[in-house]
Design an enzyme around this catalytic site. Structure first.
Site, mmCIF file in Angstrom:
data_model
loop_
_atom_site.group_PDB
_atom_site.id
_atom_site.type_symbol
_atom_site.label_atom_id
_atom_site.label_comp_id
_atom_site.label_asym_id
_atom_site.label_seq_id
_atom_site.Cartn_x
_atom_site.Cartn_y
_atom_site.Cartn_z
ATOM 1 N N GLU A 1 -13.608 -36.697 29.396
ATOM 2 C CA GLU A 1 -13.649 -35.648 30.423
ATOM 3 C C GLU A 1 -14.851 -35.771 31.363
ATOM 4 O O GLU A 1 -15.635 -34.840 31.494
ATOM 5 C CB GLU A 1 -13.690 -34.282 29.732
ATOM 6 C CG GLU A 1 -12.395 -33.902 29.049
ATOM 7 C CD GLU A 1 -11.308 -33.437 30.008
ATOM 8 O OE1 GLU A 1 -11.630 -33.143 31.172
ATOM 9 O OE2 GLU A 1 -10.145 -33.392 29.594
ATOM 10 N N GLU B 1 -5.498 -37.102 22.902
ATOM 11 C CA GLU B 1 -5.454 -35.756 22.327
ATOM 12 C C GLU B 1 -4.040 -35.236 22.511
ATOM 13 O O GLU B 1 -3.466 -35.355 23.589
ATOM 14 C CB GLU B 1 -6.433 -34.809 23.021
ATOM 15 C CG GLU B 1 -7.888 -35.170 22.794
ATOM 16 C CD GLU B 1 -8.881 -34.300 23.568
ATOM 17 O OE1 GLU B 1 -8.552 -33.145 23.898
ATOM 18 O OE2 GLU B 1 -9.985 -34.799 23.837
ATOM 19 N N HIS C 1 -2.457 -29.453 19.999
ATOM 20 C CA HIS C 1 -3.696 -28.650 19.878
ATOM 21 C C HIS C 1 -3.551 -27.665 18.713
ATOM 22 O O HIS C 1 -2.665 -26.820 18.699
ATOM 23 C CB HIS C 1 -3.862 -27.902 21.198
ATOM 24 C CG HIS C 1 -5.178 -27.257 21.379
ATOM 25 N ND1 HIS C 1 -5.337 -25.891 21.414
ATOM 26 C CD2 HIS C 1 -6.407 -27.791 21.544
ATOM 27 C CE1 HIS C 1 -6.619 -25.612 21.612
ATOM 28 N NE2 HIS C 1 -7.281 -26.747 21.698
HETATM 29 C C1 IPT Z 1 -9.831 -31.301 25.908
HETATM 30 C C2 IPT Z 1 -11.154 -31.825 25.453
HETATM 31 O O1 IPT Z 1 -11.233 -33.199 25.549
HETATM 32 C C3 IPT Z 1 -11.478 -31.429 24.070
HETATM 33 O O2 IPT Z 1 -12.851 -31.651 23.876
HETATM 34 C C4 IPT Z 1 -11.123 -30.002 23.827
HETATM 35 O O3 IPT Z 1 -11.830 -29.211 24.720
HETATM 36 C C5 IPT Z 1 -9.673 -29.821 24.049
HETATM 37 O O4 IPT Z 1 -9.340 -30.153 25.350
HETATM 38 C C6 IPT Z 1 -9.249 -28.385 23.844
HETATM 39 O O5 IPT Z 1 -9.675 -27.844 22.655
HETATM 40 S S1 IPT Z 1 -10.093 -30.983 27.610
HETATM 41 C C7 IPT Z 1 -8.949 -29.799 28.156
HETATM 42 C C8 IPT Z 1 -9.438 -29.202 29.441
HETATM 43 C C9 IPT Z 1 -7.612 -30.406 28.358
#
Ligand code: IPT
Length: 973
Positions: free
Chosen positions: A433, A503, A506
């Site tokens: 990011e 990622e 979630h």
């Molecule tokens: C993404 C981040 O990389 C991670 O550190 C964490 O924040 C996650 O999302 C959410 O928990 S960034 C997000 C703006 C897509």
């Protein structure tokens, strides 16, 4: 006189990444080092230039001061910076600065040797002084900094070592990761010594063909290398000699240097046992540096693995195989220390991940402790090693700012230099990011030259185009990309790189819906190879409710099974009085803060099952080996034949000998009885022997096939009358609240952040007003028509209550208006008398499951105390659901109670909380259980999805408007 390090103001100097710091290398000096961990004198200043001179307290090293006895407490912010200054500035006045001091006694025996200080990690700027003399400066909070102390200390003498740690700096703008902000020294501090002639670096390349190449760099503290030094070594007893051809070529090309020694060891290991995450075969490598007289000056020991990693077309190959990446993002976290994790903690993390089928870790979003990689090598994980760069809040401004160029290259190169010899590390990541700019390309260029043996990834670069060959990412590694976009890309004919989400899914609160759908698509679509779930931990810090302070190291034993002891809680953002914070967004892991697995872990375990079971046209059972590199011999199993009539028949299973990808038909282990109704066959697979990560008998997966579907059973004949009150509500001795319609659930984090819950509230679904329209008796039955009014629509509901042997049958119909086009549930809610404590059910279980998260919960006869069936998510929300329930009983210790039979498998929950009890509080410890049970049985229940950060559930898991019908029977036990 002003201290030169303070005068330099390194906290506001992005160009200064270090001063006096030794280069990073891969020689492991931990063994035999002199530990400086323990209690240090400590003072917390308000700013780096504030005078030292107050009272000293004691701080434990390693450990963040924010978790110890100071007034500077943890703060949770995701994207926003905790201070207003623009990069590269930090707050001029309010900048907590910890001064750590202690004496070091330098053994007389160290005379004539190099003496090196290693500080494992410090946030975010470290200044080192010995006896008041400046030694060095370092940034890069998650990698060690080494300083040579030889000229600063006297063997046989005593010196005062001071480590000053400045919390906020230009570097903080590059360390804006989504977790708690802390300050302090968070990894171990040690001293080690070497001979003046020493190994400066050892670089190991070991391929799956058995080819071993060890490139070493040698230096001497005096500058010029002594004549006649040489190297040798051994690999598990096999002698390794210096590569003389290389030496000759160097001499011929006049490349031999007076002060930089270069030498190589070469061999080819016959019949090498390759390393993979499934087969983590390690070899012991020793490299020895000799003086001319043959005596040993330095030794470096490594555990190495022979493996290849390459990207070929759109496949990431490990030893030539396209492996699935079943990954998780892992932060350094501990509920008692905040950041500091011991070897045992790391081992426990990885053992748990292994037991739940994970084979990959992304070190989000900074390099881990060195022990993490040792453990990943040993236990078997593929690691995406990520550099400590996240400039999230000012990403765009920093990515191309040349003042930060040094820091980008420094952070990425130091990680590579440290971790390059680990077989587990398969991909380098430039960070997270931070937009995408020239600073990234500079770092990428360094990596590609230094280590061409591994691919490189960076989400910010991949975002410019998943197939773009120009950007600094060999992997298309999006985050939270809609599954249909991933599949479409893979089918487009345009894909050029493996697609592995950095990622996805979630895990905030009750989440991870559609994980099984993701894996079905990944396995069906060439080009898709997996991803990394966000994330491992719920970062709840153990906090005393009374004084609001973190409990700290003394808190072991103050939690169990995911729940803090009375008087304590898991703190999330805002709980330490932070003015700016991002709340429970820090509680988004697949394990609770004490490492108790959340229910999604069981689904993950099943999705990652090493073997699969299928039914072949009712003629036989097909077992397949779903691994990449090994047979099934490490597994054993038991067959369970589950019959609807309550029986479970078992037989020992003999697993077929199968190579990866092979399939065999095995005979039915148990004869299916003619009677008994619906029948399921489960293969309960366990480890056949003790493994490094699981004792023999550990459950690995429970694949299941349906052998016989339920046949419709005629409803019981009607008997005597049924009692309803004037409002048409059932009167029953075991119920304290009669069955009514429910369209509401306590919003999950996904429901809230995804915008569904606000819509449901606007429709008034949380407070429907019931109005009885008519109560009609027809024979033994009573038909009750009612309307449930929200603020924008009315639901018409009909209950037909018919008395049956020992109870009542309830036929229900609800008609949702078109405007209620996406509700949480359509079903029945009722409440029971106190004392019913045991829940037994026939359906999916035993763990919590939902329509879009129900894999890994096989159909069976399950039993749990009602309280244990509830999942204690940190922020209370819908929980405790069980999918596919056919029937259940709720009983008191004397076996009295009630039994419910459902017309078809339904979503059911039995808890001690109404939905409004769950929504009324912010933390689990604030919940007050009711004496009786709150029972929900749903004709339809909305999937969970992952909308708190990423895609919502799929349309097939939504609850449609229109007519819903369901029926159920309530009996007294
Ligand atoms: C993404 C981040 O990389 C991670 O550190 C964490 O924040 C996650 O999302 C959410 O928990 S960034 C997000 C703006 C897509």
């Amino acid at each position: 006189m002003t201290d030169p390090l303070l005068a330099l103001r390194p906290w506001d100097a992005p160009e200064v990444t270090s001063w006096g710091r030794l280069p990073m290398n891969a020689v492991d000096r931990r063994a035999g080092a002199h530990s400086l961990d323990g209690g240090w004198r400590f003072q917390l200043l308000s700013a780096p230039h504030a005078p030292v001179g107050g009272a000293w307290s004691t701080a434990t090293v390693p450990g963040a001061w924010t978790m110890q006895d100071t007034d500077d407490l943890p703060q949770y912010l995701n994207v926003r910076m905790p201070f207003a200054e623009f990069p590269p500035r930090s707050p001029a006045e309010d900048n907590p600065t910890g001064v750590y001091e202690r004496e070091i006694d330098v053994p007389a025996g160290w005379a004539g040797r190099r003496i090196v200080l290693q500080v494992g990690a410090a946030e975010s700027v470290l200044l080192v002084h010995v006896d008041g003399r400046p030694v060095g400066v370092s940034k890069d909070s998650h990698l060690a900094a080494e300083f040579e102390l030889t000229g600063f200390v006297r063997p046989g003498g005593r010196a005062v070592l001071r480590l000053t740690v400045v919390k906020w700096s230009d570097a903080s703008h590059l360390e804006d990761q989504d977790h708690w902000w802390h300050g302090g020294i968070t990894r171990s501090v040690l001293l080690y010594t070497t001979d003046p002639l020493y190994l400066a670096d050892v670089d190991v390349r070991a391929g799956r063909d058995g080819e071993l190449r060890v490139d070493c760099r040698v230096r001497d503290a005096g500058g010029a290398l002594p004549a006649g030094w040489y190297l040798d070594g051994e690999l598990d007893g096999l002698a390794l000699a210096q590569d003389t051809a290389f030496d000759r070529a160097n001499a011929e090309d006049e490349r031999v240097s007076a002060f930089l020694g270069e030498a190589r060891l070469r061999t080819r290991v016959p019949e090498v046992r390759p390393w993979t995450a499934e087969t983590p075969e390690l070899y012991g490598l020793t490299v020895r540096l000799h003086r001319a007289d043959g005596t040993v000056a330095d030794t470096s020991r490594h555990r190495i693995g022979f493996r290849d990693v390459e990207v070929v077309g759109r496949d990431l190959l490990i030893n030539g195989e396209r492996v699935y990446i079943r990954g998780v993002n892992r932060h350094d976290f501990h509920p008692l220390t905040g950041r500091t994790v011991s070897y045992d903690d790391l081992r426990a993390d990885l053992v748990l991940l292994k037991r739940f089928g994970f084979n990959a870790i992304r070190t989000a979003h900074y390099p881990g402790d060195p022990a993490l990689y040792d453990l990943a090598d040993e236990l078997g994980f593929y690691v995406v090693d990520e550099a400590d760069i996240e400039s999230h809040d000012h990403a765009h401004e920093i990515a191309d700012d040349p003042r930060h160029l040094n820091a980008f290259v420094d952070r990425v190169s130091r990680m590579v230099l440290r971790d390059k010899n680990h077989p587990s590390v398969i991909i380098w990541s430039l960070g997270n990011e931070s937009d995408y700019g020239a600073n990234h390309d500079a770092a990428a260029g360094w990596v590609r030259r230094h280590d061409p043996s591994r691919p490189l990834q960076y989400e910010g670069a991949a975002k410019r185009g998943w197939a773009d060959p120009e950007v600094a990412s060999d992997i298309a590694c999006p985050m939270y990309a809609p599954l249909e976009d991933c599949v479409a890309h893979a089918l487009s004919g345009e894909q050029t790189k493996p697609l592995i989400q950095c990622e996805y899914s979630h895990a905030m609160g009750n989440s991870n819906g559609t994980l099984a759908d993701h894996w079905a698509a990944i396995e069906a679509t060439p080009g898709l190879q997996g991803g990394f779930i966000w994330e491992f931990w719920d970062h709840g810090i153990l906090q005393s409710v009374n004084d609001g302070r973190p409990v700290g190291r003394g808190g072991a034993g103050l939690y169990d099974n995911g729940v803090a002891a009375p008087g304590y809680r898991w703190a999330y953002g805002g709980d330490f009085g932070e003015k700016d914070h991002d709340g429970a967004f820090v509680a988004d892991g697949v394990v609770f803060p004490d490492r108790t697995p959340k229910p999604v872990m069981y689904e993950h375990r099943e999705l990652a099952a090493p073997l699969r079971l299928e039914l072949f046209r009712h003629e036989g059972l097909v077992v397949s080996n779903h691994q990449h590199f090994r047979g099934l011999d490490w597994l054993t199993g038991t067959w369970e034949l589950v019959l609807a009539d309550g029986r479970t028949l078992t037989a020992a299973a003999e697993l077929p000998a199968l190579l990866p990808g092979e399939t065999a038909v095995v005979p039915f282990p148990l004869a299916l009885p003619q009677d008994g109704g619906e029948a399921w066959l489960t293969l309960r697979v366990t480890t056949a022997k003790d493994l490094a990560w699981a004792p023999r008998g550990t459950e690995v997966c429970t694949p299941q096939v349906l052998l016989r579907a339920a046949a419709p059973v005629p409803g019981p004949a009607a008997t005597g009358p049924v009692e309803v009150d004037a409002d048409g509500l059932l009167v029953h001795p075991l119920l304290t609240a009669a069955p009514t319609l429910s369209l509401w659930r306590a919003p999950t984090d996904n429901d809230e952040l995804g915008g569904m819950a606000p819509r449901w509230r606007a429709w008034g679904l949380d407070a429907l007003v019931r109005k009885v329209v008519s109560v009609r008796r027809e024979g033994p039955s009573v038909t009750v028509l009612a309307e449930y009014a929200g603020t924008t629509g009315v639901v018409r509901h009909r209950q037909v209550l018919t008395p049956v042997e020992g109870g009542v049958r309830i036929d229900e119909r609800a008609e949702l208006p078109a405007e209620f086009d996406d509700v949480a549930r359509v079903g029945t809610v009722f409440e029971t008398v106190a004392g019913l404590e045991l829940l037994e059910w026939f359906g999916q279980g035993p763990w919590e499951s939902y329509p879009d998260r129900s894999g890994g919960a096989p159909v069976g006869h399950h039993a749990l105390p009602v309280d244990a069936s509830f999942t204690p998510y940190l922020r209370p929300q819908e929980s405790g659901g069980r999918h596919g329930v056919r029937r259940f009983t709720l009983s008191a210790p004397d076996a009295t109670g009630l039994a419910v039979a459902l017309d078809e498998p339904r979503q059911v929950s039995v808890t001690r909380y109404r939905a409004e009890d769950l929504t009324a509080v912010a933390h689990h410890d604030e919940l007050v259980p009711r004496a009786g049970c709150v029972v929900h049985l749903d004709a339809a229940h909305r999937g969970l999805g992952t909308a708190s950060c990423g895609p919502d559930t799929f349309p097939s898991y939504l609850v449609a408007p229109g007519v819903h019908r369901w029926n159920w029977t309530l009996r007294v036990l």
